[in-house]
Motif scaffolding. Structure first.
Motif, PDB file in Angstrom:
ATOM      1  N   ALA A  58      -6.577   2.977  14.390  1.00  0.00           N
ATOM      2  CA  ALA A  58      -6.165   2.643  13.017  1.00  0.00           C
ATOM      3  C   ALA A  58      -7.342   2.905  12.097  1.00  0.00           C
ATOM      4  O   ALA A  58      -8.449   3.211  12.573  1.00  0.00           O
ATOM      5  N   GLY A  59      -7.107   2.754  10.795  1.00  0.00           N
ATOM      6  CA  GLY A  59      -8.177   2.984   9.833  1.00  0.00           C
ATOM      7  C   GLY A  59      -9.357   2.053  10.068  1.00  0.00           C
ATOM      8  O   GLY A  59     -10.515   2.489  10.135  1.00  0.00           O
ATOM      9  N   ALA A  60      -9.081   0.769  10.198  1.00  0.00           N
ATOM     10  CA  ALA A  60     -10.166  -0.198  10.369  1.00  0.00           C
ATOM     11  C   ALA A  60     -10.926   0.066  11.671  1.00  0.00           C
ATOM     12  O   ALA A  60     -12.149  -0.110  11.731  1.00  0.00           O
ATOM     13  N   HIS A  61     -10.216   0.512  12.682  1.00  0.00           N
ATOM     14  CA  HIS A  61     -10.866   0.840  13.953  1.00  0.00           C
ATOM     15  C   HIS A  61     -11.782   2.063  13.779  1.00  0.00           C
ATOM     16  O   HIS A  61     -12.863   2.146  14.383  1.00  0.00           O
ATOM     17  N   GLY A  62     -11.350   2.989  12.925  1.00  0.00           N
ATOM     18  CA  GLY A  62     -12.191   4.154  12.605  1.00  0.00           C
ATOM     19  C   GLY A  62     -13.466   3.708  11.909  1.00  0.00           C
ATOM     20  O   GLY A  62     -14.554   4.228  12.187  1.00  0.00           O
ATOM     21  N   GLU A  63     -13.335   2.741  11.005  1.00  0.00           N
ATOM     22  CA  GLU A  63     -14.525   2.233  10.303  1.00  0.00           C
ATOM     23  C   GLU A  63     -15.527   1.664  11.325  1.00  0.00           C
ATOM     24  O   GLU A  63     -16.718   1.969  11.280  1.00  0.00           O
ATOM     25  N   LEU A  64     -15.010   0.842  12.222  1.00  0.00           N
ATOM     26  CA  LEU A  64     -15.889   0.240  13.238  1.00  0.00           C
ATOM     27  C   LEU A  64     -16.540   1.331  14.091  1.00  0.00           C
ATOM     28  O   LEU A  64     -17.748   1.299  14.356  1.00  0.00           O
ATOM     29  N   ALA A  91     -13.995  -1.788  -2.857  1.00  0.00           N
ATOM     30  CA  ALA A  91     -13.686  -1.213  -1.530  1.00  0.00           C
ATOM     31  C   ALA A  91     -12.472  -1.884  -0.910  1.00  0.00           C
ATOM     32  O   ALA A  91     -12.080  -2.986  -1.300  1.00  0.00           O
ATOM     33  N   HIS A  92     -11.893  -1.217   0.050  1.00  0.00           N
ATOM     34  CA  HIS A  92     -10.804  -1.832   0.812  1.00  0.00           C
ATOM     35  C   HIS A  92     -11.370  -2.998   1.621  1.00  0.00           C
ATOM     36  O   HIS A  92     -12.506  -2.934   2.101  1.00  0.00           O
ATOM     37  N   GLY A  93     -10.560  -4.045   1.800  1.00  0.00           N
ATOM     38  CA  GLY A  93     -11.039  -5.274   2.436  1.00  0.00           C
ATOM     39  C   GLY A  93     -11.513  -5.106   3.866  1.00  0.00           C
ATOM     40  O   GLY A  93     -12.336  -5.892   4.360  1.00  0.00           O
ATOM     41  N   THR A  94     -11.007  -4.066   4.554  1.00  0.00           N
ATOM     42  CA  THR A  94     -11.440  -3.877   5.941  1.00  0.00           C
ATOM     43  C   THR A  94     -12.901  -3.422   6.018  1.00  0.00           C
ATOM     44  O   THR A  94     -13.547  -3.597   7.049  1.00  0.00           O
ATOM     45  N   ASN A  95     -13.427  -2.832   4.930  1.00  0.00           N
ATOM     46  CA  ASN A  95     -14.787  -2.269   4.982  1.00  0.00           C
ATOM     47  C   ASN A  95     -15.836  -3.330   5.309  1.00  0.00           C
ATOM     48  O   ASN A  95     -16.581  -3.184   6.289  1.00  0.00           O
ATOM     49  N   MET A 164     -17.361   7.361   4.053  1.00  0.00           N
ATOM     50  CA  MET A 164     -16.253   7.326   3.089  1.00  0.00           C
ATOM     51  C   MET A 164     -15.009   6.806   3.784  1.00  0.00           C
ATOM     52  O   MET A 164     -14.599   7.355   4.808  1.00  0.00           O
ATOM     53  N   ASP A 165     -14.444   5.729   3.243  1.00  0.00           N
ATOM     54  CA  ASP A 165     -13.138   5.282   3.699  1.00  0.00           C
ATOM     55  C   ASP A 165     -12.138   6.296   3.151  1.00  0.00           C
ATOM     56  O   ASP A 165     -11.910   6.373   1.940  1.00  0.00           O
ATOM     57  N   GLY A 166     -11.596   7.108   4.046  1.00  0.00           N
ATOM     58  CA  GLY A 166     -10.723   8.210   3.621  1.00  0.00           C
ATOM     59  C   GLY A 166      -9.246   7.906   3.767  1.00  0.00           C
ATOM     60  O   GLY A 166      -8.436   8.830   3.843  1.00  0.00           O
ATOM     61  N   ALA A 167      -8.904   6.609   3.768  1.00  0.00           N
ATOM     62  CA  ALA A 167      -7.480   6.263   3.909  1.00  0.00           C
ATOM     63  C   ALA A 167      -6.664   6.781   2.729  1.00  0.00           C
ATOM     64  O   ALA A 167      -5.457   6.933   2.829  1.00  0.00           O
ATOM     65  N   ASN A 168      -7.340   7.050   1.611  1.00  0.00           N
ATOM     66  CA  ASN A 168      -6.630   7.564   0.433  1.00  0.00           C
ATOM     67  C   ASN A 168      -6.737   9.089   0.327  1.00  0.00           C
ATOM     68  O   ASN A 168      -6.635   9.652  -0.765  1.00  0.00           O
ATOM     69  N   LEU A 188      -9.798   8.970   8.597  1.00  0.00           N
ATOM     70  CA  LEU A 188      -8.537   9.334   7.957  1.00  0.00           C
ATOM     71  C   LEU A 188      -7.471   8.407   8.520  1.00  0.00           C
ATOM     72  O   LEU A 188      -7.503   8.093   9.709  1.00  0.00           O
ATOM     73  N   ASN A 189      -6.562   7.964   7.689  1.00  0.00           N
ATOM     74  CA  ASN A 189      -5.410   7.229   8.224  1.00  0.00           C
ATOM     75  C   ASN A 189      -4.300   8.246   8.453  1.00  0.00           C
ATOM     76  O   ASN A 189      -3.566   8.582   7.521  1.00  0.00           O
ATOM     77  N   LEU A 190      -4.208   8.752   9.685  1.00  0.00           N
ATOM     78  CA  LEU A 190      -3.163   9.750   9.938  1.00  0.00           C
ATOM     79  C   LEU A 190      -1.806   9.163   9.616  1.00  0.00           C
ATOM     80  O   LEU A 190      -0.908   9.851   9.139  1.00  0.00           O
ATOM     81  N   HIS A 191      -1.655   7.848   9.884  1.00  0.00           N
ATOM     82  CA  HIS A 191      -0.370   7.181   9.658  1.00  0.00           C
ATOM     83  C   HIS A 191      -0.122   6.904   8.179  1.00  0.00           C
ATOM     84  O   HIS A 191       0.781   6.180   7.839  1.00  0.00           O
ATOM     85  N   LYS A 192      -0.910   7.455   7.327  1.00  0.00           N
ATOM     86  CA  LYS A 192      -0.686   7.271   5.895  1.00  0.00           C
ATOM     87  C   LYS A 192      -0.640   8.636   5.210  1.00  0.00           C
ATOM     88  O   LYS A 192       0.181   8.879   4.342  1.00  0.00           O
ATOM     89  N   THR A 193      -1.543   9.504   5.638  1.00  0.00           N
ATOM     90  CA  THR A 193      -1.666  10.808   4.978  1.00  0.00           C
ATOM     91  C   THR A 193      -0.857  11.890   5.687  1.00  0.00           C
ATOM     92  O   THR A 193      -0.268  12.752   5.046  1.00  0.00           O
ATOM     93  N   PRO A 197       5.248   6.627  10.090  1.00  0.00           N
ATOM     94  CA  PRO A 197       5.450   5.549   9.113  1.00  0.00           C
ATOM     95  C   PRO A 197       4.247   4.617   9.042  1.00  0.00           C
ATOM     96  O   PRO A 197       3.713   4.216  10.069  1.00  0.00           O
ATOM     97  N   HIS A 198       3.830   4.300   7.827  1.00  0.00           N
ATOM     98  CA  HIS A 198       2.680   3.426   7.612  1.00  0.00           C
ATOM     99  C   HIS A 198       3.168   1.996   7.440  1.00  0.00           C
ATOM    100  O   HIS A 198       4.159   1.753   6.791  1.00  0.00           O
ATOM    101  N   GLY A 199       2.468   1.070   8.017  1.00  0.00           N
ATOM    102  CA  GLY A 199       2.831  -0.334   7.845  1.00  0.00           C
ATOM    103  C   GLY A 199       3.752  -0.804   8.941  1.00  0.00           C
ATOM    104  O   GLY A 199       4.091  -0.060   9.865  1.00  0.00           O
TER     105      GLY A 199
HETATM  106  C1  LIG Z   1      -8.259   2.301   1.628  1.00  0.00           C
HETATM  107  C2  LIG Z   1      -7.902   1.755   2.977  1.00  0.00           C
HETATM  108  N1  LIG Z   1      -8.876   1.572   3.896  1.00  0.00           N
HETATM  109  C3  LIG Z   1      -8.623   1.104   5.122  1.00  0.00           C
HETATM  110  C4  LIG Z   1      -7.338   0.774   5.508  1.00  0.00           C
HETATM  111  C5  LIG Z   1      -7.137   0.211   6.871  1.00  0.00           C
HETATM  112  O1  LIG Z   1      -6.299   0.998   7.640  1.00  0.00           O
HETATM  113  P1  LIG Z   1      -5.498   0.369   8.873  1.00  0.00           P
HETATM  114  O2  LIG Z   1      -4.472  -0.562   8.293  1.00  0.00           O
HETATM  115  O3  LIG Z   1      -4.886   1.528   9.569  1.00  0.00           O
HETATM  116  O4  LIG Z   1      -6.480  -0.366   9.737  1.00  0.00           O
HETATM  117  C6  LIG Z   1      -6.281   0.948   4.591  1.00  0.00           C
HETATM  118  C7  LIG Z   1      -4.898   0.624   4.954  1.00  0.00           C
HETATM  119  O5  LIG Z   1      -3.965   1.089   4.383  1.00  0.00           O
HETATM  120  C8  LIG Z   1      -6.568   1.448   3.300  1.00  0.00           C
HETATM  121  O6  LIG Z   1      -5.604   1.631   2.386  1.00  0.00           O
END
Ligand SMILES: Cc1ncc(COP(=O)(O)O)c(C=O)c1O
Length: 405
Positions: A58-64, A91-95, A164-168, A188-193, A197-199
């Motif tokens: 997932a995105g947050a796992h990519g950050e870690l 920043a996104h809260g997961t950062n 860079m958080d590239g989820a966007n 990258l959030n493949l499940h978003k970009t 399905p995201h979410g």
């Molecule tokens: C900007 C941004 N960063 C990080 C995340 C975290 O991604 P994930 O929910 O796949 O862990 C999201 C989730 O949509 C996001 O929008």
């Protein structure tokens, strides 16, 4: 939430893929390895960053993952005192959560009046403890960080690296490449970009792309190609595995199919359409809503109730609940934290003008109801079996029984 091509779902359901086992020998799964290797190449090309791991779930796992790579790289350079990561308040809260998990200390960089990372504030915070900067770009206000090139130069000069958080990424794919403007690592959030399905808590994939300098530290094994075909190999200074097997393969497959069907020019059109849709909605809504940064946005914008609506006692939660009555799944609310009572509008590229108009109509109807003091807003949702719940308690003390007595 974008519409995901049905063809990708059909492809991912094929027994040729679902029947594979991750313990099979490389010689028996050449097709799957080819998909992974080519996806690695495509993501490297799209981001301008040559090292790619497909492992993160997932995105947050990519950050870690990336932060662990950064830490290993710093240690290999003897830079064991660099343990601070700077993070803009947009920043996104997961950062910050990922930073803490990876053993770094988080220091917040404030945004300027334009909603962008404040360069003076950043300059004051950079020092010999700086491991790097983690920046969401486009940020959660839907704004592209215009100073990004200078920001990268400043962090590099101070001895750090830029994540860079590239989820966007769906706002910039095919238009600009993070590697070209100085980014060292991103997910990258493949499940978003790129389809899936995201979410909803389903499987995701958060591949990490890095510069050549950081590539030897990526998790392994990853796929490489030699004269005998595709095989799995560990990067020579790998941080090791961050999950079992080789990533969420069917999410990777959908992303590969999505990229191949659109091609480079198609991905660019996708990003342009996402940006156009967000700006169209922004302009449809800015007469009835307060849009704090009311200028050209990227793929999303943030709105909030006007002063007059607030004086009627209307909160963003009421608006979100009323959207349910009008047939819409409410978007993210109360985030980003820098905007009180925020509602985040992110239409994506796949909505038609009719659906955008209908959604803007619903939002504007709610604004009018709020000003009239219509009780429908405070009572919403009226169309669901359960109305308002104690959301904090529902998270902390979930009752998951079906028809419990
Ligand atoms: C900007 C941004 N960063 C990080 C995340 C975290 O991604 P994930 O929910 O796949 O862990 C999201 C989730 O949509 C996001 O929008």
């Amino acid at each position: 939430m974008k519409y995901n091509p049905v063809v990708n779902e059909a492809l991912a359901a094929e027994s040729a893929w679902t029947g594979l086992h991750p313990l099979q020998e490389a010689g028996e799964i050449q097709g799957a390895l080819a998909v992974m290797a080519r996806l690695q190449n495509d993501l490297a090309e799209a981001t301008g960053l040559p090292g790619v791991t497909l492992h993160p779930a997932a995105g947050a796992h990519g950050e870690l993952t990336a932060l662990m790579v950064l830490r290993a790289w710093l240690d290999s350079c003897g830079e064991t005192k660099r343990r601070t990561i700077l993070i803009p308040d947009s920043a996104h809260g997961t950062n910050p959560a990922s930073c803490t998990l990876a053993g770094f200390e988080v220091v917040t960089v404030k945004s300027d009046n334009e909603g962008l990372c404040d360069l003076d504030a950043l300059a004051n915070l950079l020092d010999e403890t700086t491991a790097g900067l983690m920046i969401t770009n486009p940020n959660t206000l839907g704004l592209f960080e215009e100073g990004i090139q200078e920001i990268c130069q400043m962090v590099h000069k101070a001895g750090g690296r830029v994540y860079m958080d590239g989820a966007n990424f769906n706002a910039i794919a095919g238009i600009t490449r993070p590697g070209d403007f100085g980014i060292d690592m991103m997910h990258l959030n493949l499940h978003k970009t790129f389809s899936t399905p995201h979410g909803g808590g389903g499987p995701g994939a958060g591949p990490v792309c890095v510069t050549e300098e950081l590539a030897p530290f990526l998790p392994g094994p990853h796929v490489i190609e030699d004269e005998d075909g595709f095989l799995l190999q560990n990067p020579n200074k790998s941080v090791g595995r961050l999950r079992n097997w080789h990533g969420n393969f069917l999410v990777l497959l959908r992303a590969y199919a999505f990229i191949k069907r659109l091609g480079g020019p198609g991905l660019k059109r996708m990003a342009q359409a996402a940006v156009l849709n967000a700006n169209y909605l922004r302009v449809q809504c800015n007469k009835h809503w307060r849009v704090p940064f009311d200028r050209i946005c990227m793929h999303e914008f943030v709105a909030r109730p006007t002063k007059a609506m607030k004086e009627k006692g209307i909160r963003t939660l009421d608006i979100a609940k009323r959207l349910i009555d009008l047939g819409y799944h409410p978007p993210t609310i109360y985030f980003p934290l820098v905007i009180p009572e925020a509602i985040m509008v992110e239409p994506t590229e796949t909505e038609s003008k009719e659906t955008l108009d209908a959604f803007a109509g619903a939002l504007n109807q709610i604004a009018e109801e709020a000003l009239r003091g219509d009780s429908a807003l405070k009572q919403a949702p009226a169309t669901t079996p359960v109305g308002r719940v104690d959301e904090a308690r529902a998270v902390k003390d979930p009752n998951l029984c079906f028809r419990c007595s």
